[in-house]
Design an enzyme around this catalytic site. Structure first.
Site, PDB file in Angstrom:
ATOM      1  N   GLY A  15      26.960  43.539  41.241  1.00 11.26           N
ATOM      2  CA  GLY A  15      27.745  44.349  40.316  1.00 11.26           C
ATOM      3  C   GLY A  15      27.361  45.799  40.154  1.00 11.26           C
ATOM      4  O   GLY A  15      28.099  46.558  39.522  1.00 11.26           O
ATOM      5  N   GLU A  73      22.740  39.460  43.971  1.00 12.16           N
ATOM      6  CA  GLU A  73      23.875  39.292  44.895  1.00 12.16           C
ATOM      7  C   GLU A  73      24.674  40.580  45.020  1.00 12.16           C
ATOM      8  O   GLU A  73      25.870  40.624  44.701  1.00 12.16           O
ATOM      9  CB  GLU A  73      24.821  38.199  44.357  1.00 12.16           C
ATOM     10  CG  GLU A  73      24.188  36.856  44.119  1.00 12.16           C
ATOM     11  CD  GLU A  73      25.130  35.903  43.353  1.00 12.16           C
ATOM     12  OE1 GLU A  73      26.166  36.355  42.817  1.00 12.16           O
ATOM     13  OE2 GLU A  73      24.818  34.712  43.302  1.00 12.16           O
ATOM     14  N   PRO A  74      24.077  41.667  45.471  1.00 13.29           N
ATOM     15  CA  PRO A  74      24.857  42.900  45.585  1.00 13.29           C
ATOM     16  C   PRO A  74      25.784  42.864  46.801  1.00 13.29           C
ATOM     17  O   PRO A  74      25.423  42.358  47.863  1.00 13.29           O
ATOM     18  CB  PRO A  74      23.780  43.978  45.781  1.00 13.29           C
ATOM     19  CG  PRO A  74      22.626  43.253  46.397  1.00 13.29           C
ATOM     20  CD  PRO A  74      22.692  41.826  45.926  1.00 13.29           C
ATOM     21  N   GLY A  75      26.986  43.390  46.617  1.00 11.50           N
ATOM     22  CA  GLY A  75      27.915  43.500  47.735  1.00 11.50           C
ATOM     23  C   GLY A  75      28.276  44.962  47.937  1.00 11.50           C
ATOM     24  O   GLY A  75      27.895  45.636  48.887  1.00 11.50           O
ATOM     25  N   ARG A  76      28.994  45.497  46.933  1.00 13.67           N
ATOM     26  CA  ARG A  76      29.552  46.844  47.030  1.00 13.67           C
ATOM     27  C   ARG A  76      28.497  47.911  47.311  1.00 13.67           C
ATOM     28  O   ARG A  76      28.714  48.792  48.138  1.00 13.67           O
ATOM     29  CB  ARG A  76      30.257  47.169  45.715  1.00 13.67           C
ATOM     30  CG  ARG A  76      31.122  48.399  45.766  1.00 13.67           C
ATOM     31  CD  ARG A  76      31.563  48.810  44.361  1.00 13.67           C
ATOM     32  NE  ARG A  76      32.153  47.757  43.580  1.00 13.67           N
ATOM     33  CZ  ARG A  76      33.466  47.490  43.518  1.00 13.67           C
ATOM     34  NH1 ARG A  76      34.317  48.228  44.194  1.00 13.67           N
ATOM     35  NH2 ARG A  76      33.923  46.511  42.773  1.00 13.67           N
ATOM     36  N   ARG A 103      42.782  48.783  47.310  1.00 11.51           N
ATOM     37  CA  ARG A 103      42.102  49.095  46.044  1.00 11.51           C
ATOM     38  C   ARG A 103      42.848  50.109  45.171  1.00 11.51           C
ATOM     39  O   ARG A 103      42.979  49.882  43.967  1.00 11.51           O
ATOM     40  CB  ARG A 103      40.658  49.554  46.294  1.00 11.51           C
ATOM     41  CG  ARG A 103      39.821  48.519  47.068  1.00 11.51           C
ATOM     42  CD  ARG A 103      38.331  48.808  47.029  1.00 11.51           C
ATOM     43  NE  ARG A 103      37.817  48.646  45.695  1.00 11.51           N
ATOM     44  CZ  ARG A 103      37.597  49.633  44.860  1.00 11.51           C
ATOM     45  NH1 ARG A 103      37.801  50.882  45.246  1.00 11.51           N
ATOM     46  NH2 ARG A 103      37.179  49.410  43.643  1.00 11.51           N
ATOM     47  N   TYR A 126      43.835  48.370  41.741  1.00 11.99           N
ATOM     48  CA  TYR A 126      42.989  48.686  40.580  1.00 11.99           C
ATOM     49  C   TYR A 126      43.136  50.145  40.140  1.00 11.99           C
ATOM     50  O   TYR A 126      42.360  50.594  39.288  1.00 11.99           O
ATOM     51  CB  TYR A 126      41.505  48.473  40.912  1.00 11.99           C
ATOM     52  CG  TYR A 126      41.171  47.186  41.629  1.00 11.99           C
ATOM     53  CD1 TYR A 126      41.222  45.959  40.972  1.00 11.99           C
ATOM     54  CD2 TYR A 126      40.790  47.196  42.966  1.00 11.99           C
ATOM     55  CE1 TYR A 126      40.910  44.786  41.632  1.00 11.99           C
ATOM     56  CE2 TYR A 126      40.464  46.027  43.638  1.00 11.99           C
ATOM     57  CZ  TYR A 126      40.538  44.827  42.961  1.00 11.99           C
ATOM     58  OH  TYR A 126      40.222  43.670  43.616  1.00 11.99           O
ATOM     59  N   CYS A 145      56.964  50.254  52.242  1.00  5.82           N
ATOM     60  CA  CYS A 145      58.141  50.516  51.402  1.00  5.82           C
ATOM     61  C   CYS A 145      57.927  50.101  49.960  1.00  5.82           C
ATOM     62  O   CYS A 145      58.613  49.211  49.448  1.00  5.82           O
ATOM     63  CB  CYS A 145      59.329  49.759  51.983  1.00  5.82           C
ATOM     64  SG  CYS A 145      59.488  50.070  53.727  1.00  5.82           S
ATOM     65  N   GLU A 146      56.936  50.674  49.324  1.00  6.04           N
ATOM     66  CA  GLU A 146      56.691  50.447  47.897  1.00  6.04           C
ATOM     67  C   GLU A 146      56.073  51.719  47.350  1.00  6.04           C
ATOM     68  O   GLU A 146      55.211  52.308  48.007  1.00  6.04           O
ATOM     69  CB  GLU A 146      55.645  49.342  47.676  1.00  6.04           C
ATOM     70  CG  GLU A 146      56.073  47.992  48.130  1.00  6.04           C
ATOM     71  CD  GLU A 146      55.175  46.884  47.572  1.00  6.04           C
ATOM     72  OE1 GLU A 146      54.557  47.073  46.513  1.00  6.04           O
ATOM     73  OE2 GLU A 146      55.122  45.839  48.227  1.00  6.04           O
TER      74      GLU A 146
END
Ligand code: LLP
Length: 421
Positions: A239, A275-278, A314, A318, A346-347
């Site tokens: 996190g 448990e780091p990811g980012r 992303r 978010y 197309c959005e």
């Protein structure tokens, strides 16, 4: 610090000019730096120096086999959240005793897979999961080592979609009921209680929520020990956030996070897992895209690029910020002009940035989205039949494609048409 810097007028990934990779693989593509990945892993490992610990890379952030192999070679464990991730970790050579299994909806089949192949621990998130795990393990004549993920009811002060430690979130069991559930676990066959797990959310930019959560875990450790449980391992989750907007954010450093861990739970004699990811993969990757058109609109100008929301979701999902830089180094002091930077899907949601000040850029120019190594490629899709984009890994002066772009034929042939049509 990362290894994407301007040298001789062009953005480089380590020692490789980004335009050279673009010429070889085409755009858009993801590009990762091995040196940055290594550096980030080591920052965590060193921050926990002096504690018995294991850094379990949260492979959901980037699970390419080459990245996993690199992490495994550095001594990392893995945090997996599905049978597929478990098999990916094993395929990259990670031994079962270095794999922790997290996730709120593990199936019996996934439990069997992990018990057969070896597992360091399951982080159990509910009573029904505990009961199913006990049944599966008992039927196999196996014992499942477990922690229970507690929900400490702490506000992580991050985006609501990635906050996980408030009472209303689906994760873990309320810490207030932990003693009851530990008693239940201790009485179940096929289960061995070894510790406590907590993870309060992702992209945290302050230490205070971690501190609140870890102090609660420290108290719980003492209570559970007094109740007669063996608590020898604490999984403190991941996190820690990264500076997506370099000019105005500076989240705490892994050293400060490590010091906090030592201060809050360091004297309990427990083995510590994180448990780091980012923070490991995020700033180790960029997404490189080409400007297709520069379009003048009503009161605003658009850069239409060949990457889209299906490649990097992303911003659409978010409202996330990614720094966007031209690959050709802009002249010092050059005037910047606001552009909406958008993809071809197309959005209207396919918008990466609004009114982003950019130096002059022409059609055909390359631009790079920074901090795209985490939750980029892994969250991509083939919406609009846009092929998954290639991933490239750079190591010093060499680069390799670590996932190739599929052909349209491969994509179309994945579908099958029933004989009755
Ligand atoms: N451990 C558990 C149990 C998790 O659920 C997560 C992330 C991590 C570790 C790793 O967290 P990190 O160190 O990467 O913050 N797709 C979102 C992020 C989702 C995070 C989900 N869980 C995004 O792009 O921001």
């Amino acid at each position: 610090m990362d290894h994407f810097l301007y040298k001789a007028g062009a953005l480089h990934a380590e020692d490789v000019p980004v335009p050279e990779i673009a010429a070889s693989v085409g755009t858009p593509f993801y590009c990762y730096s091995a040196a940055t990945l290594t550096r980030h892993y080591r920052l965590f490992d060193e921050a926990l120096d002096g504690l018995d610990h294991l850094v379990c890379y949260a492979m959901k952030s980037n699970s390419n086999q080459a990245i996993l192999k690199l992490m495994a070679g550095l001594g990392a464990g893995m945090d997996v959240v599905s049978g597929g991730e478990y098999l990916r970790a094993k395929a990259a050579g990670v031994p079962g005793e270095r794999i922790v299994f997290s996730g709120v909806g593990k199936t019996g089949e996934e439990m069997r897979l992990a018990l057969e192949g070896g597992i360091r621990q399951f982080n159990v998130e509910s009573e029904p999961e505990l009961v199913l795990l006990s049944q599966v393990a008992e039927a196999m004549g196996a014992t499942a080592p477990i922690t229970i993920r507690v929900n400490p009811d702490v506000d992580a002060r991050t985006h609501e979609k990635i906050a996980t430690g408030k009472a209303e979130n689906k994760f873990g069991i309320p810490i207030s009921r932990a003693r009851e559930v530990y008693a239940q676990a201790a009485a179940l066959p096929g289960i061995e209680v070894i510790g406590i797990d907590v993870h309060i959310g992702s992209q945290l930019t302050e230490l205070d929520p971690f501190e609140q959560a870890y102090l609660k875990v420290a108290d719980l450790t003492k209570q559970l020990r007094a109740d007669g449980h063996t608590i020898r391992r604490l999984d403190l989750g991941g996190g820690l956030g990264i500076p997506y907007e370099r000019s105005n954010t500076a989240p705490p450093l892994p050293t400060e996070y490590g010091a906090l861990i030592k201060r809050t739970v360091g004297d309990l004699g427990c083995e510590i897992e994180i448990e780091p990811g980012r923070l490991i993969s995020g700033n180790a990757g960029i997404l490189v895209t080409e400007v297709i058109y520069v379009k003048s609109g009503e009161g605003r100008d658009f850069l239409i690029v060949d990457a889209a929301m299906n490649d990097l979701i992303r911003p659409a999902m978010y409202g996330a910020w990614h720094d966007i830089v031209p690959v050709a180094e802009p002249a010092a002091g050059v005037e910047r002009q606001p552009f909406d930077i958008v993809g071809p899907v197309c959005e209207t949601g396919d918008t990466f940035a609004k009114a982003r000040p950019m130096p002059p850029v022409q059609a055909g120019a390359l631009v790079a989205f920074r901090s795209a190594g985490a939750y980029g490629a892994v969250m991509s899709s083939e919406y609009n039949t846009r092929p998954l984009i290639p991933e490239v890994l750079v190591h010093e002066h060499q680069f390799a494609v670590i996932r190739a772009r599929p052909s349209f034929e491969e994509i179309i042939n994945r579908d099958s048409v029933p004989s009755w049509l």
